[in-house]
Design an enzyme around this catalytic site. Structure first.
Site, mmCIF file in Angstrom:
data_model
loop_
_atom_site.group_PDB
_atom_site.id
_atom_site.type_symbol
_atom_site.label_atom_id
_atom_site.label_comp_id
_atom_site.label_asym_id
_atom_site.label_seq_id
_atom_site.Cartn_x
_atom_site.Cartn_y
_atom_site.Cartn_z
ATOM 1 N N ASP A 227 39.380 -6.623 9.186
ATOM 2 C CA ASP A 227 38.334 -7.219 10.029
ATOM 3 C C ASP A 227 38.738 -7.134 11.533
ATOM 4 O O ASP A 227 39.801 -7.874 11.814
ATOM 5 C CB ASP A 227 37.863 -8.411 9.544
ATOM 6 C CG ASP A 227 36.623 -9.000 10.219
ATOM 7 O OD1 ASP A 227 35.756 -7.869 10.831
ATOM 8 O OD2 ASP A 227 36.203 -9.978 10.162
ATOM 9 N N ASP B 13 32.717 -3.240 11.810
ATOM 10 C CA ASP B 13 34.373 -3.683 12.252
ATOM 11 C C ASP B 13 34.867 -4.516 11.026
ATOM 12 O O ASP B 13 35.948 -4.997 11.033
ATOM 13 C CB ASP B 13 34.243 -5.007 13.148
ATOM 14 C CG ASP B 13 33.249 -6.005 12.642
ATOM 15 O OD1 ASP B 13 32.505 -5.865 11.803
ATOM 16 O OD2 ASP B 13 33.527 -7.083 13.157
ATOM 17 N N GLU B 14 34.601 -3.883 9.740
ATOM 18 C CA GLU B 14 34.999 -4.434 8.604
ATOM 19 C C GLU B 14 34.988 -3.502 7.335
ATOM 20 O O GLU B 14 34.143 -2.479 7.091
ATOM 21 C CB GLU B 14 34.238 -5.461 8.052
ATOM 22 C CG GLU B 14 34.785 -6.273 6.950
ATOM 23 C CD GLU B 14 33.711 -7.713 6.496
ATOM 24 O OE1 GLU B 14 34.004 -8.316 5.587
ATOM 25 O OE2 GLU B 14 32.448 -7.627 7.338
#
Length: 817
Positions: free
Chosen positions: A243, A346-347
């Site tokens: 993350d 973003d993960e």
């Protein structure tokens, strides 16, 4: 006095003017004026002014308030304000209320109606605060124009143009459009262009496609090991959750060294130290760790955040840059492995089980990947490594910021014991509150509770999942590709309608946006769901957040189409009907959502189970082999395509070039005898085709007396010895839907007879399957307005019931289908 009692207020005033001494109040200007003066004198006698906070403010209190009316009067007297016992538009500047009836709101549309908390907070602040966050109604200037889709009932104020439709302190970078651009479609497009949640939801599918495409052209550096060497071969898993740290903030800091070390919040509004900023209802999407140290959290209102951290620096969204950095992030992951599951911009999850021999090796691989991400994008990432998804995710929390944490198999129980239940995936506010009420705060606490008790509190599925999570168990596996289940559009901001037509217009605009998304995804859907947010009965007409939805209840209704679609006109027509069925007050609508589910790919619409039932529907394609195979399984004739007068409009359009016609064009084409041909259609055809059809028609006429088989006969599907249909119920349901679509005006008599014979044979051996099929057919036909199909169903039911009566001396009740 008795005569005066039967008159209105205007009549009383006229009589008092003509006969000022009749009631004894003439010298005081009348009874009402004398009463007003007396009440004012009593108000002045309550005490002296302590401050002048409310200097120039004159209030009228409507209905029940908290604090009560007497307390509010005392506060206004002590702080320089005035109180009116009745509503005089020329004297009252503010109406104090917690809610306002529609009838009263119409008479108070030119004054500010505010919540009592405005008085309390102003006294606490030592100055008169802005009323905007406390308003129940907003003043509407007479010269202010309103958009048809945004009219705010009962006097609510509206922006002058489209740029101000979104909250004034929330949207600051929206360009002001031309005054002509005020339609619902432009509003929808502009709204989604500036909606953070919209970008986040669409990025997920875009990044999934990006990962799939990039994987085809990039060879990963990590190779799959043999089963004897890999962790999976040792009956272990190594899942990674990675993350990006404060993603929006990190991207905003790129090229901005002055922001390093500063408390930062990403939001629409521009924060400052003035009153307007500290009362802002704009929410914070992301904040830096420096800001979190001051108590600020993601999702917090900017006004509250500015009070906690006055030197907070706000930065606007940069959606293009976010997507650019996100692609860098996934490119770095794909350089090492293709075992990547897209979670968000973003993960991601990674499965290293087949690529490494130990957790130590997995840790080293992730250190290299994190370093590569930082070098490429300039942003840091944290990761967690564990034997399951939930352990890896919780390990990431422990590793932040800019770190990594590995949890080995033997460490899972101790590691999970200390984890907060509210931080587990899928545990929201409601579930967390239920657990807190019973003193359950950590995974260790939950382990002391039996699964049976937990299921009684939370339900079977939620309890089982939560029980497993606390033990570090998670049966999920990596999903590299995900099938899309639905496509939807929703708007819960700025929804204000004066009537049903405006609501329909907004629904049509949203359907256009939905069609755009469906075309991009190459999907069609058959189930349409209309979701509405309706203002709660006692909720204020205008909530504290400007044009927000406020307190609402959710209402939804669905309809299933016989044929999947992605056309906006079709979807909007269905939604309009659902809207009318709900019989709701359009003025109370605060949010609209439209969902399309049961999706099919537009590229492979006919590639499912129905391929078994279809005989060549496109005569221009050579499908002799496929036709033969399908006919052996379920020899159903194609949709009516003959030249009979009743179906001439369904003829396929032939090629313009006669020479392009080959013998294969006419293979399988069912042509009636010449007496049934529509001569006007026949004469309009090219000569080559006309001659060929006449020849086929003559052959059909000569053979009709020898063969009594109907031209459009639907051959029944084969059955086994015990009467079980060779095909599943789902396949038969799909077949029936295609039959409806191919015969919109009603079934042919021959088709109905053939299907009736088939159903009677099935009924003879399998009553349950027959009942389910008849029930499905009746429900499909309930949404049609075609009387021919409904009458055909009644005839079919009659034939089936005759067969059932022979066996059971009973029949199917149509009301139970």
């Amino acid at each position: 006095a008795e005569n005066l009692g039967s008159l209105g207020s205007k009549g009383k005033r006229k009589l008092q003017t003509r006969f000022p001494s009749d009631d004894g109040w003439g010298e005081y200007g009348g009874y009402m004026e004398a009463k007003r003066k007396k009440l004012h004198e009593q108000y002045v006698a309550m005490g002296s002014n302590e401050t002048s906070i409310f200097n120039g403010v004159s209030i009228y209190i409507d209905g029940y308030t908290d604090p009560r009316e007497d307390e509010l009067k005392r506060l206004m007297r002590a702080h320089g304000g005035n109180y009116e016992y009745a509503f005089y538009p020329s004297k009252v500047t503010h109406v104090i209320a917690t809610a306002l009836a529609n009838a009263k709101a119409k008479h108070m549309k030119n004054v500010e109606v505010v919540h009592p908390k405005w008085i309390l907070d102003s006294i606490e602040a030592g100055r008169k605060l802005p009323t905007a966050p406390y308003q129940i109604l907003r003043k509407t200037p007479n010269n202010q124009k309103q958009l048809s889709c945004m009219k705010q009932e009962e006097g609510g104020g509206d922006p002058k143009d489209l740029a101000n439709l979104l909250m004034k302190d929330e949207i600051t970078d929206m360009k002001q459009p031309s005054s002509k651009v005020s339609s619902e479609s432009h509003f929808v497009a502009e709204f989604y262009n500036h909606s953070r949640l919209h970008h986040l939801s669409t990025w997920s599918s875009q990044l999934q496609d990006f990962v799939t495409e990039t994987s085809r052209n990039k060879i990963p550096s990590l190779k799959k090991l043999s089963s004897s060497l890999s962790l999976r071969g040792q009956y272990q898993n190594a899942y990674v959750h990675i993350d990006m740290d404060c993603f929006f903030v990190s991207v905003s800091r790129l090229g901005r060294p002055d922001l390093i070390g500063q408390p930062i919040a990403v939001t629409h509004a521009k924060g400052s130290k003035d009153d307007a900023s500290t009362m802002s209802y704009s929410d914070i999407a992301s904040c830096s760790y420096e800001a979190r140290g001051a108590g600020i959290r993601n999702g917090m209102l900017l006004g509250k955040a500015m009070k906690l951290c006055p030197n907070l620096v706000t930065v606007p969204y940069n959606f293009e840059k976010y997507l650019e950095v996100s692609k860098m992030f996934y490119t770095c992951l794909l350089e090492y492995t293709h075992q990547v599951e897209v979670v968000s911009c973003d993960e991601a999850f990674i499965d290293l089980s087949d690529l490494v021999q130990s957790f130590e090796e997995a840790s080293e691989v992730m250190r290299q990947i994190r370093k590569r991400i930082e070098e490429t994008s300039g942003c840091c990432a944290s990761c967690g490594i564990g034997p399951s998804f939930v352990v890896a995710r919780m390990a990431t929390r422990a590793a932040k910021p800019n770190g990594q944490r590995t949890v080995h198999g033997q460490e899972v129980e101790d590691f999970m014991a200390s984890q907060s239940l509210s931080k587990l995936p899928g545990v929201g506010y409601a579930t967390s509150e239920k657990l807190n009420e019973r003193g359950l705060l950590t995974c260790a606490d939950l382990r002391t509770v039996s699964l049976a008790d937990l299921q009684e509190w939370l339900g079977v599925k939620t309890a089982q999942t939560l029980h497993d999570y606390c033990l570090g168990k998670d049966n999920r596996s990596l999903k590299i590709s995900k099938d899309r289940k639905s496509i939807s559009v929703e708007m819960n901001y700025g929804m204000r309608f004066s009537g049903i037509l405006e609501a329909e217009s907004m629904i049509s605009a949203l359907c256009c946006e939905l069609e755009k998304r469906a075309l991009e995804a190459k999907k069609l859907g058959s189930t349409i769901t209309l979701k509405l947010k309706m203002r709660e009965e006692n909720a204020p007409i205008n909530p504290s957040k400007y044009l927000g939805h406020g307190l609402c209840i959710n209402v939804a209704r669905s309809a299933t189409l016989p044929k999947p679609t992605n056309e906006s006109d079709t979807i909007s027509n269905v939604c309009h009907k659902l809207l009318h069925q709900l019989k709701l007050v359009p003025q109370d609508i605060r949010g609209i959502g439209i969902h399309v589910s049961k999706l099919k790919s537009s590229d492979q619409l006919l590639s499912g189970p129905m391929s078994k039932f279809l005989v060549r529907t496109n005569p221009f394609q050579d499908q002799e082999k496929d036709t033969k195979e399908m006919t052996e399984q379920f020899p159903i004739a194609p949709a009516p395509s003959s030249l009979s007068k009743s179906s001439s409009s369904l003829l396929p359009v032939p090629p313009e070039d006669d020479s392009a016609l080959s013998h294969s064009f006419f293979e399988g084409l069912l042509v009636p005898p010449s007496s049934e041909l529509d001569q006007s259609v026949l004469n309009s055809l090219p000569t080559t085709m006309k001659d060929r059809i006449i020849a086929l028609s003559s052959a059909a006429g000569s053979s009709s007396s020898e063969n009594s088989t109907p031209i459009h006969k639907i051959s029944r599907p084969a059955t086994t010895g015990d009467g079980t249909c060779q095909f599943t119920f789902t396949e038969l349901k799909e077949y029936f839907c295609n039959w409806l679509n191919s015969s919109p005006t009603g079934p042919l008599e021959e088709d109905l007879s053939a299907f009736s014979n088939y159903m009677c044979e099935i009924a003879h051996e399998n009553l349950e399957f027959t009942f389910a099929t008849m029930k499905m057919m009746r429900r499909k036909l309930q949404v049609l307005v075609n009387p021919v199909w409904r009458e055909s169903f009644n005839l079919l039911l009659e034939q089936v019931n005759k067969e059932i009566f022979k066996q059971t001396k009973g029949n199917f009740d149509i009301h139970k289908l």
